[in-house]
Write a protein that holds these residues in place. Sequence first.
Motif, PDB file in Angstrom:
ATOM      1  N   VAL A 236      41.177  27.607  50.016  1.00 15.36           N
ATOM      2  CA  VAL A 236      42.236  27.628  49.011  1.00 15.36           C
ATOM      3  C   VAL A 236      42.331  29.050  48.472  1.00 15.36           C
ATOM      4  O   VAL A 236      41.363  29.586  47.920  1.00 15.36           O
ATOM      5  CB  VAL A 236      41.961  26.650  47.856  1.00 15.36           C
ATOM      6  CG1 VAL A 236      43.131  26.649  46.874  1.00 15.36           C
ATOM      7  CG2 VAL A 236      41.721  25.247  48.387  1.00 15.36           C
ATOM      8  N   VAL A 237      43.504  29.660  48.629  1.00 16.98           N
ATOM      9  CA  VAL A 237      43.774  30.994  48.098  1.00 16.98           C
ATOM     10  C   VAL A 237      44.761  30.815  46.949  1.00 16.98           C
ATOM     11  O   VAL A 237      45.907  30.439  47.164  1.00 16.98           O
ATOM     12  CB  VAL A 237      44.350  31.923  49.182  1.00 16.98           C
ATOM     13  CG1 VAL A 237      44.587  33.318  48.624  1.00 16.98           C
ATOM     14  CG2 VAL A 237      43.400  31.991  50.385  1.00 16.98           C
ATOM     15  N   GLU A 238      44.302  31.074  45.740  1.00 15.33           N
ATOM     16  CA  GLU A 238      45.103  30.759  44.541  1.00 15.33           C
ATOM     17  C   GLU A 238      45.443  32.014  43.759  1.00 15.33           C
ATOM     18  O   GLU A 238      44.598  32.889  43.522  1.00 15.33           O
ATOM     19  CB  GLU A 238      44.338  29.790  43.645  1.00 15.33           C
ATOM     20  CG  GLU A 238      45.082  29.433  42.357  1.00 15.33           C
ATOM     21  CD  GLU A 238      44.317  28.468  41.477  1.00 15.33           C
ATOM     22  OE1 GLU A 238      44.770  28.208  40.355  1.00 15.33           O
ATOM     23  OE2 GLU A 238      43.246  27.976  41.915  1.00 15.33           O
ATOM     24  N   TYR A 239      46.711  32.072  43.345  1.00 16.23           N
ATOM     25  CA  TYR A 239      47.203  33.140  42.472  1.00 16.23           C
ATOM     26  C   TYR A 239      47.742  32.493  41.197  1.00 16.23           C
ATOM     27  O   TYR A 239      48.635  31.638  41.262  1.00 16.23           O
ATOM     28  CB  TYR A 239      48.318  33.935  43.152  1.00 16.23           C
ATOM     29  CG  TYR A 239      47.886  34.704  44.388  1.00 16.23           C
ATOM     30  CD1 TYR A 239      47.516  36.044  44.312  1.00 16.23           C
ATOM     31  CD2 TYR A 239      47.859  34.085  45.641  1.00 16.23           C
ATOM     32  CE1 TYR A 239      47.124  36.757  45.438  1.00 16.23           C
ATOM     33  CE2 TYR A 239      47.466  34.778  46.777  1.00 16.23           C
ATOM     34  CZ  TYR A 239      47.101  36.112  46.665  1.00 16.23           C
ATOM     35  OH  TYR A 239      46.710  36.804  47.792  1.00 16.23           O
ATOM     36  N   LYS A 240      47.204  32.890  40.069  1.00 17.01           N
ATOM     37  CA  LYS A 240      47.712  32.395  38.788  1.00 17.01           C
ATOM     38  C   LYS A 240      49.040  33.083  38.469  1.00 17.01           C
ATOM     39  O   LYS A 240      49.204  34.282  38.705  1.00 17.01           O
ATOM     40  CB  LYS A 240      46.716  32.679  37.672  1.00 17.01           C
ATOM     41  CG  LYS A 240      45.381  31.956  37.815  1.00 17.01           C
ATOM     42  CD  LYS A 240      45.504  30.468  37.548  1.00 17.01           C
ATOM     43  CE  LYS A 240      44.142  29.789  37.567  1.00 17.01           C
ATOM     44  NZ  LYS A 240      44.251  28.315  37.402  1.00 17.01           N
ATOM     45  N   ILE A 241      49.970  32.317  37.927  1.00 17.61           N
ATOM     46  CA  ILE A 241      51.269  32.863  37.537  1.00 17.61           C
ATOM     47  C   ILE A 241      51.312  32.922  36.024  1.00 17.61           C
ATOM     48  O   ILE A 241      51.688  31.945  35.348  1.00 17.61           O
ATOM     49  CB  ILE A 241      52.425  32.009  38.086  1.00 17.61           C
ATOM     50  CG1 ILE A 241      52.326  31.907  39.611  1.00 17.61           C
ATOM     51  CG2 ILE A 241      53.772  32.610  37.692  1.00 17.61           C
ATOM     52  CD1 ILE A 241      53.378  31.032  40.247  1.00 17.61           C
TER      53      ILE A 241
END
Length: 351
Positions: A236-241
């Motif tokens: 899982v590659v997650e970027y917070k917005i």
Amino acid sequence: MFELRLVQGSLLKKVLEAIKDLVNDANFDCSATGFSLQAMDSSHVALVSLLLRSEGFEHYRCDRNFTMGMNLGNMAKMIKCADNDDIVTIKADDGSDTVTFMFESPSQDKIADFEMKLMDIDSEHLGIPESEYEAIVRMPSAEFARIAKDLSTIGDTVVISVSKEGVKFSTRGDIGTANIVCRQNTSVDKPEEATIIEMQEPVSLTFALRYMNSFTKATPLSNQVTISLSSDLPVVVEYKIAEMGYIRFYLAPKIEEEDAEAYVETNTKVETKTKKEAKPKAGTKPKVESMALVNVEPEEETKPPIEITPKTETNGEVQVMNMEPEVESKPLIETKPKAETNGEAEVMEVE
């Protein structure tokens, strides 16, 4: 009626740039809690999940839950018509087959609206359970993007290994090999530049670099990226917005060609042995295979009793069914008639 108003119009541009090359057509789910999307790429290897919470918008209204199917490439073309500092409003009426994008300049001296047709897209919403991962790496998103870009010049796959020493990115190609190690670093002045590693167990997985490079297009959305790894789960590659939500990319691990060939050869050998050994070694086979042999044998064993029983009932049946037993029974039949009647014995001898 659905309507949302976003002051930072450039945010939608960044979101679409991050996912439009990975997914062509997708359904946006609109509900009272927020604006979300979930879709897989054409090869069904990667999945993207987007969530923009309702409280992150300046204005958000959704009278009932509904879905808007859109081509992301066409949607990106619409959003590109807005300036980076424009206020973006998206509207859609209940039962309508179109969606309206409205762009307002901050000074309110320019207003533009574009209408786009919606699509009927068949897709299943996958329930993604919350899982505990063996290793979680938080690092600067720009650093991760540079690593993926540099490694793609050497090879096609990247091996991500997490251990006590840190997180290691390695690749191998025709021109050589490359290894990049990032150690934990929490003593930096800026939190977004820190590298934090949480590890329960060492883990090492292989992924396609072209997908990783596609994921890094979300780098402008967040200063940090979170990579969650587990041996039996997709990465899982997650970027917070900001404070609005997140964009997550799920990617299945890649099996090395050598491992895949060995796996296929091993399975083929097992199947071949089973077929060859089934006939000569019936007694050593499992119950299912041996049952077929047991069922065949009784059929052969039941034939003699069927031939023997008619002998005591009628001579006609014996003569028709078996000629050999008659030869064996002649001496017995001949001795009896000699003692009782010669006529019967003579008839038997003639026959």
